[in-house]
Every structure is written in structure tokens, then in C-alpha cells.
Design a protein around this motif. Structure first.
Motif, short mmCIF file in Angstrom:
data_model
loop_
_atom_site.label_atom_id
_atom_site.label_comp_id
_atom_site.label_asym_id
_atom_site.label_seq_id
_atom_site.Cartn_x
_atom_site.Cartn_y
_atom_site.Cartn_z
N ASP A 132 -8.74 14.99 8.47
CA ASP A 132 -8.39 15.96 7.43
C ASP A 132 -9.35 17.13 7.33
O ASP A 132 -9.20 17.97 6.44
CB ASP A 132 -8.30 15.25 6.07
CG ASP A 132 -7.03 14.43 5.96
OD1 ASP A 132 -6.07 14.90 5.33
OD2 ASP A 132 -6.98 13.33 6.53
N TRP A 133 -10.35 17.20 8.20
CA TRP A 133 -11.22 18.36 8.24
C TRP A 133 -10.53 19.49 9.00
O TRP A 133 -9.83 19.25 9.98
CB TRP A 133 -12.53 18.03 8.95
CG TRP A 133 -13.44 17.12 8.18
CD1 TRP A 133 -13.59 15.78 8.35
CD2 TRP A 133 -14.34 17.50 7.14
NE1 TRP A 133 -14.53 15.29 7.47
CE2 TRP A 133 -15.00 16.33 6.72
CE3 TRP A 133 -14.64 18.72 6.52
CZ2 TRP A 133 -15.96 16.34 5.71
CZ3 TRP A 133 -15.59 18.73 5.52
CH2 TRP A 133 -16.24 17.55 5.12
N PRO A 144 -12.15 17.09 2.76
CA PRO A 144 -11.53 15.82 2.38
C PRO A 144 -12.30 15.15 1.24
O PRO A 144 -13.53 15.22 1.20
CB PRO A 144 -11.61 14.99 3.66
CG PRO A 144 -11.86 15.96 4.75
CD PRO A 144 -12.62 17.09 4.15
N ASP A 145 -11.58 14.52 0.34
CA ASP A 145 -12.28 13.86 -0.76
C ASP A 145 -12.83 12.51 -0.30
O ASP A 145 -12.51 12.00 0.78
CB ASP A 145 -11.37 13.69 -1.97
CG ASP A 145 -10.10 12.90 -1.68
OD1 ASP A 145 -10.17 11.91 -0.92
OD2 ASP A 145 -9.04 13.28 -2.19
N ALA A 146 -13.69 11.93 -1.14
CA ALA A 146 -14.38 10.69 -0.77
C ALA A 146 -13.40 9.55 -0.52
O ALA A 146 -13.60 8.73 0.39
CB ALA A 146 -15.37 10.30 -1.86
N ALA A 147 -12.32 9.49 -1.29
CA ALA A 147 -11.35 8.41 -1.11
C ALA A 147 -10.65 8.52 0.24
O ALA A 147 -10.42 7.50 0.91
CB ALA A 147 -10.32 8.44 -2.25
N THR A 148 -10.34 9.73 0.65
CA THR A 148 -9.70 9.93 1.95
C THR A 148 -10.62 9.50 3.07
O THR A 148 -10.22 8.78 4.00
CB THR A 148 -9.30 11.40 2.13
OG1 THR A 148 -8.32 11.75 1.16
CG2 THR A 148 -8.74 11.65 3.52
N LEU A 149 -11.88 9.90 3.02
CA LEU A 149 -12.83 9.53 4.06
C LEU A 149 -13.06 8.02 4.09
O LEU A 149 -13.22 7.43 5.16
CB LEU A 149 -14.15 10.27 3.86
CG LEU A 149 -14.10 11.78 4.07
CD1 LEU A 149 -15.46 12.40 3.77
CD2 LEU A 149 -13.67 12.13 5.49
N ALA A 150 -13.05 7.39 2.92
CA ALA A 150 -13.24 5.94 2.88
C ALA A 150 -12.07 5.21 3.54
O ALA A 150 -12.27 4.23 4.26
CB ALA A 150 -13.40 5.48 1.43
#
Length: 343
Positions: A132-133, A144-150
């Protein structure tokens, strides 16, 4: 010699940490009268320049055509942006059966797995799952938000790339896994171009692909001259290297990226968290062999200066390096001795 910092030459090397000093006489239109010809194209998302030295113009032209064709073939095979590439097909089949892959791709995947082990996971070809970057020119910046990266993090891990070398197959273990070979495929592709030139009778040549430079032989009896840019101020040169063969591999945080809220966001991601690497601004590795340095630039950008210096001492004998961070530039003793003033 034309100065590397001239407006024309700088525009050709935009974003590159290492670029080439060329004679003023080298232009594509001079190909018929000069034994030196420069040929340029966009490949792998960056500008690639070939300088070929060969008095026989017809032979030189055939060699250049063959080199471009070979590099294009390999780049299309290994691109994650082409839906029909072997890399994309592996992503589409992730979680399913193994797929056959070409020997050239298998060799790169083996190098990636070896480097993942040797770097303690600082390099990982499955980092493509962080999808998503947006760092490409012309695209809107995206964080990207933290939830997406997690969620994406669970799909990253070299153990999920499964290779069966005797059978010539590869597999991504979980649906959603993706490969990104940007940090490890470019040098082998450029190397294939240089090898193709030699096979067609051009033994004196240089290829510059977005700051990664490979050369063989000489420029009409003189060493090739390669300028090292300062990653903290790309318009400035740290110095010039004279080479009669070898590779200068460069990585940096300003080739593709953007600034936001006082931080630099760029395309070299830490596999462990999906965030752009921090610490080093850029680096250059100098070696006689592509295999000795391939992929290590991305790993060092993630690992930082201290661990990179330890790797250079313990794992990379014979490799010279420049590491640039916010506090200054560090050079191996060998590179410091070889680096000449740019004037």
C-alpha cells in the motif's frame, strides 16, 4: 572530460548515487564516426545507459540490440508490475501448487534466500506484501496505517518462499504473499546485458542503471571514471573512482520517496515492520563481482551503519564501501585510498 555536475549530465543521472563521467564526444548521433557509442532507454523503472566501445559500427549495433533485448526479457520476467511476469504469477498462485520458474529467476530467488539468512532478515524478497505504499513519481503519496501494515506483516517472511531447485519450481506458501525483487534483481539483469555485449564482441563497455554501474575493459585505453554522489546532497560529488572492470552498487533514500511531518519516506522497506528504513541516507558498494554485493545495499539501508560495518568486516571481504548517515560519511580504508577528487 565533461564535468559530471554539468546540467546535461546531472539530468541524465537524476536520483542516482553513482553515475558516469563520459567524454563530451559521446552522443548517440556520433555512433557512425566514433568507436564509442552511448545508448539509453528506460528499463526497470529507471534510466539505463550503455556505453559501448567497438570500432566496427555494425557489430556494435548488433551487440547493443542483443543486450537491450536480453535485459528487457529478464526485467519483464522479474517485474512485479507486469501481470504476466513469472513474479506476478507466483503471487497469483500463492498458497497453491509450485510453479516452474526460469533458471535466471531461480538464481535470483536463491540469492534472495541466502541473503535473508545472512542478513538476519534485514533483506527479504517477500517484502512485496507491503503493497500500500506509493513512491512512484506522479502518484499521490500514501501512508499505510498501522493496522494495514500489521495485517500485511504476517505475509512477510523468507520461510514462505519455497524453492525446489532440482525441479525448477517456486512457491509462495500463503495467499496474499508477494515478491519484490527490486533490491536484488537489477544487478543480475545489468550483468546479463554486459555479458551479452561481450558475447557479441564488445568487451569494453559500461552500463549504468539508476546509479548501479557495471563496467568491463576500458574507455579507449583509459579506466572508466565513475562519480560517487553524496546521498545527503545529491548535486555534490564525494569523488571519482577509476575502474577497469567491476561494479559500483548504490542505494539511497531519495531515489523514490517523499517527506512528511519531518520524516523521509522512501521505497526501501524494513521487512520487520513495513516502514521505510531509517539511519543511513545512502551507500555505495564497490567490488569486482556482482555476486559479492548483490542485495546488500538494501539490507544495509535497513540495518544501519554499525551493523553494516560489521558485515563488511565479517562477511564481505574485498568489498569497499561508502556509508552516509546524518552524522557524516564513512569510507572503508580501501575506498578512501582509491577515491579521487572530482575536479
Amino acid at each position: 572530460m565533461a564535468p559530471l555536475t554539468s546540467p546535461r549530465r546531472r539530468s541524465l543521472a537524476l536520483g542516482a548515487l553513482a553515475c558516469v563521467l563520459l567524454p563530451r564526444a559521446v552522443h548517440a548521433r556520433d555512433a557512425g564516426s566514433s568507436p564509442v557509442q552511448r545508448s539509453t532507454a528506460v528499463l526497470m523503472g529507471t534510466q539505463v545507459d550503455i556505453v559501448a566501445v567497438q570500432a566496427d559500427a555494425a557489430l556494435r549495433a548488433r551487440a547493443l540490440d542483443a543486450a537491450w533485448a536480453e535485459m528487457l526479457r529478464l526485467s519483464e520476467m522479474m517485474s512485479r508490475y507486469r501481470s504476466a511476469s513469472q513474479v506476478s504469477l507466483l503471487a497469483q498462485a500463492a498458497g497453491g501448487a509450485p510453479l516452474p520458474v526460469a533458471p535466471e529467476l531461480m538464481a535470483v530467488l536463491q540469492q534472495a534466500q541466502d541473503l535473508a539468512r545472512r542478513s538476519g532478515g534485514r533483506f527479504d524478497a517477500t517484502v512485496g506484501a507491503y503493497a500500500d505504499w506509493h513512491f512512484e513519481p506522479g502518484q499521490p503519496a500514501r501512508l499505510p496505517d498501522a493496522a494495514t501494515l500489521a495485517r500485511q506483516h504476517v505475509l512477510v517472511g523468507a520461510h514462505g518462499l519455497q524453492l525446489d531447485v532440482p525441479r525448477g519450481t517456486a512457491r509462495l506458501a500463503r495467499p496474499g504473499m508477494r515478491l519484490d525483487l527490486g533490491g536484488i534483481a537489477k544487478l543480475p539483469i545489468l550483468q546479463a546485458g554486459l555479458r551479452t555485449l561481450a558475447q557479441h564482441g564488445v568487451h569494453d563497455a559500461l552500463i549504468n542503471g539508476g546509479g548501479d554501474v557495471l563496467c568491463s575493459g576500458s574507455l579507449q585505453g583509459r579506466p572508466w571514471r565513475i562519480g560517487l554522489r553524496d546521498p545527503r546532497a545529491p548535486q555534490r560529488l564525494l569523488g571519482v573512482l577509476a575502474l577497469r572492470g567491476g561494479v559500483v552498487a548504490a542505494s539511497g533514500d531519495y531515489e523514490r520517496g517523499f517527506d512528511h511531518a519531518g520524516r523521509r519516506y522512501h521505497h526501501i522497506l524494513d521487512p520487520r515492520n513495513g516502514q521505510p528504513s531509517e539511519g543511513l541516507r545512502g551507500l555505495a558498494l564497490v567490488s569486482a563481482d556482482v555476486e559479492a554485493v548483490n542485495g546488500w545495499g538494501a539490507a544495509m539501508m535497513v540495518a544501519g551503519a554499525d551493523r553494516s560495518r560489521r558485515w563488511l568486516r565479517e562477511q564481505l571481504p574485498g568489498v569497499e564501501a561508502m556509508l552516509a548517515g546524518p552524522d557524516g560519511v564513512w569510507l572503508t580504508a580501501g575506498l578512501q585510498a582509491r577515491l579521487m577528487a572530482s575536479a
